[in-house]
Scaffold this motif. Sequence first.
Motif, mmCIF file in Angstrom:
data_model
loop_
_atom_site.group_PDB
_atom_site.id
_atom_site.type_symbol
_atom_site.label_atom_id
_atom_site.label_comp_id
_atom_site.label_asym_id
_atom_site.label_seq_id
_atom_site.Cartn_x
_atom_site.Cartn_y
_atom_site.Cartn_z
ATOM 1 N N THR A 48 0.802 -1.217 0.000
ATOM 2 C CA THR A 48 0.000 0.000 0.000
ATOM 3 C C THR A 48 0.837 1.271 0.000
ATOM 4 O O THR A 48 0.534 2.228 -0.716
ATOM 5 C CB THR A 48 -0.938 0.011 1.229
ATOM 6 O OG1 THR A 48 -1.731 -1.185 1.230
ATOM 7 C CG2 THR A 48 -1.853 1.220 1.200
ATOM 8 N N LEU A 49 1.903 1.280 0.797
ATOM 9 C CA LEU A 49 2.671 2.506 1.002
ATOM 10 C C LEU A 49 4.070 2.474 0.412
ATOM 11 O O LEU A 49 4.730 3.508 0.340
ATOM 12 C CB LEU A 49 2.757 2.814 2.504
ATOM 13 C CG LEU A 49 1.417 2.926 3.251
ATOM 14 C CD1 LEU A 49 1.670 3.174 4.734
ATOM 15 C CD2 LEU A 49 0.563 4.045 2.659
ATOM 16 N N GLY A 50 4.548 1.314 0.009
ATOM 17 C CA GLY A 50 5.865 1.243 -0.601
ATOM 18 C C GLY A 50 6.920 0.576 0.271
ATOM 19 O O GLY A 50 6.666 0.223 1.428
ATOM 20 N N VAL A 51 8.108 0.428 -0.299
ATOM 21 C CA VAL A 51 9.176 -0.331 0.348
ATOM 22 C C VAL A 51 9.656 0.335 1.636
ATOM 23 O O VAL A 51 9.847 -0.317 2.663
ATOM 24 C CB VAL A 51 10.369 -0.505 -0.618
ATOM 25 C CG1 VAL A 51 11.551 -1.175 0.091
ATOM 26 C CG2 VAL A 51 9.945 -1.334 -1.822
ATOM 27 N N LYS A 52 9.862 1.654 1.609
ATOM 28 C CA LYS A 52 10.381 2.352 2.793
ATOM 29 C C LYS A 52 9.447 2.182 3.991
ATOM 30 O O LYS A 52 9.881 1.814 5.084
ATOM 31 C CB LYS A 52 10.576 3.838 2.489
ATOM 32 C CG LYS A 52 11.221 4.613 3.631
ATOM 33 C CD LYS A 52 11.297 6.106 3.326
ATOM 34 C CE LYS A 52 12.220 6.368 2.147
ATOM 35 N NZ LYS A 52 12.389 7.838 1.927
ATOM 36 N N ALA A 53 8.167 2.442 3.791
ATOM 37 C CA ALA A 53 7.191 2.298 4.877
ATOM 38 C C ALA A 53 7.096 0.850 5.322
ATOM 39 O O ALA A 53 7.007 0.557 6.522
ATOM 40 C CB ALA A 53 5.824 2.808 4.428
ATOM 41 N N GLY A 54 7.126 -0.059 4.353
ATOM 42 C CA GLY A 54 7.037 -1.478 4.688
ATOM 43 C C GLY A 54 8.186 -1.935 5.553
ATOM 44 O O GLY A 54 8.002 -2.701 6.509
ATOM 45 N N MET A 55 9.391 -1.456 5.252
ATOM 46 C CA MET A 55 10.560 -1.829 6.038
ATOM 47 C C MET A 55 10.485 -1.272 7.457
ATOM 48 O O MET A 55 10.823 -1.959 8.426
ATOM 49 C CB MET A 55 11.831 -1.332 5.340
ATOM 50 C CG MET A 55 12.148 -2.066 4.052
ATOM 51 S SD MET A 55 13.651 -1.462 3.238
ATOM 52 C CE MET A 55 14.891 -1.899 4.447
ATOM 53 N N VAL A 56 10.021 -0.028 7.575
ATOM 54 C CA VAL A 56 9.898 0.584 8.905
ATOM 55 C C VAL A 56 8.884 -0.165 9.751
ATOM 56 O O VAL A 56 9.133 -0.474 10.929
ATOM 57 C CB VAL A 56 9.494 2.070 8.778
ATOM 58 C CG1 VAL A 56 9.146 2.651 10.145
ATOM 59 C CG2 VAL A 56 10.615 2.878 8.137
ATOM 60 N N VAL A 57 7.737 -0.483 9.173
ATOM 61 C CA VAL A 57 6.684 -1.181 9.912
ATOM 62 C C VAL A 57 7.140 -2.586 10.294
ATOM 63 O O VAL A 57 6.928 -3.034 11.427
ATOM 64 C CB VAL A 57 5.381 -1.233 9.080
ATOM 65 C CG1 VAL A 57 4.370 -2.192 9.706
ATOM 66 C CG2 VAL A 57 4.787 0.164 8.963
ATOM 67 N N THR A 58 7.784 -3.281 9.368
ATOM 68 C CA THR A 58 8.268 -4.626 9.667
ATOM 69 C C THR A 58 9.287 -4.607 10.794
ATOM 70 O O THR A 58 9.232 -5.431 11.720
ATOM 71 C CB THR A 58 8.894 -5.264 8.413
ATOM 72 O OG1 THR A 58 7.902 -5.354 7.382
ATOM 73 C CG2 THR A 58 9.418 -6.662 8.723
ATOM 74 N N LEU A 59 10.214 -3.658 10.748
ATOM 75 C CA LEU A 59 11.219 -3.540 11.805
ATOM 76 C C LEU A 59 10.557 -3.217 13.140
ATOM 77 O O LEU A 59 10.910 -3.795 14.181
ATOM 78 C CB LEU A 59 12.233 -2.454 11.443
ATOM 79 C CG LEU A 59 13.362 -2.226 12.457
ATOM 80 C CD1 LEU A 59 14.179 -3.489 12.643
ATOM 81 C CD2 LEU A 59 14.258 -1.073 12.004
ATOM 82 N N ALA A 60 9.587 -2.307 13.131
ATOM 83 C CA ALA A 60 8.880 -1.952 14.365
ATOM 84 C C ALA A 60 8.144 -3.157 14.929
ATOM 85 O O ALA A 60 8.137 -3.380 16.152
ATOM 86 C CB ALA A 60 7.903 -0.803 14.090
#
Length: 199
Positions: A48-60
């Motif tokens: 939905t939001l792209g790779v950068k957001a996906g990586m941040v959410v996954t890490l969180a």
Amino acid sequence: MVQIILVLILAYLLGSIPSGLIIGKVFYKTDIRQHGSGNLGGTNTFRTLGVKAGMVVTLADILKGTLAASLPLLFNVEINPLLAGVFAVVGHTYPIFAGFRGGKAVATSGGVLLLCAPLLFFTVLIVFFISLYITKYVSLSSMIAGITAFLFALISGFIQEWDIPLLIVVFLLASFVIYRHRANVKRIMNKTEPKIKWL
């Protein structure tokens, strides 16, 4: 006993922090529950939001599991960190802060393993990315990672000393991950499951 209950409640609340919802609304003015699969996890964030957001959410989401599992150590409470980790996974999947509609337990489960069994975590992580590179299916790779985690814990028992709590928790988490992906299995079989394009 009161301390144990408080730690488990705190672990659940940590797990309930809806990383995908927060990142989506604060930085993208988007409620990802209204897009894609409607899921609050990293996979739907990527879509939905792209790779950068996906990586941040996954890490969180990973760190939620790690922090929750560390609570018994931080507060010197005599319970297995794995138990606190399980409560975080339940919180991530059924978050009180997001209408009990959360993620699919993969990243937060990984975060629990990162604290309690680091070698297992990194082994599963490698398997996940190899599977993802080959299949392009996040859901399938997540399930393969879960099965790998259980097999790793099982085989380790024959080589070294059995860690029964770890084996039980890994089995439960892997089973839960597969259960949460049951709709994805149908879509994979019907060839309607979306594939990633960034790897």
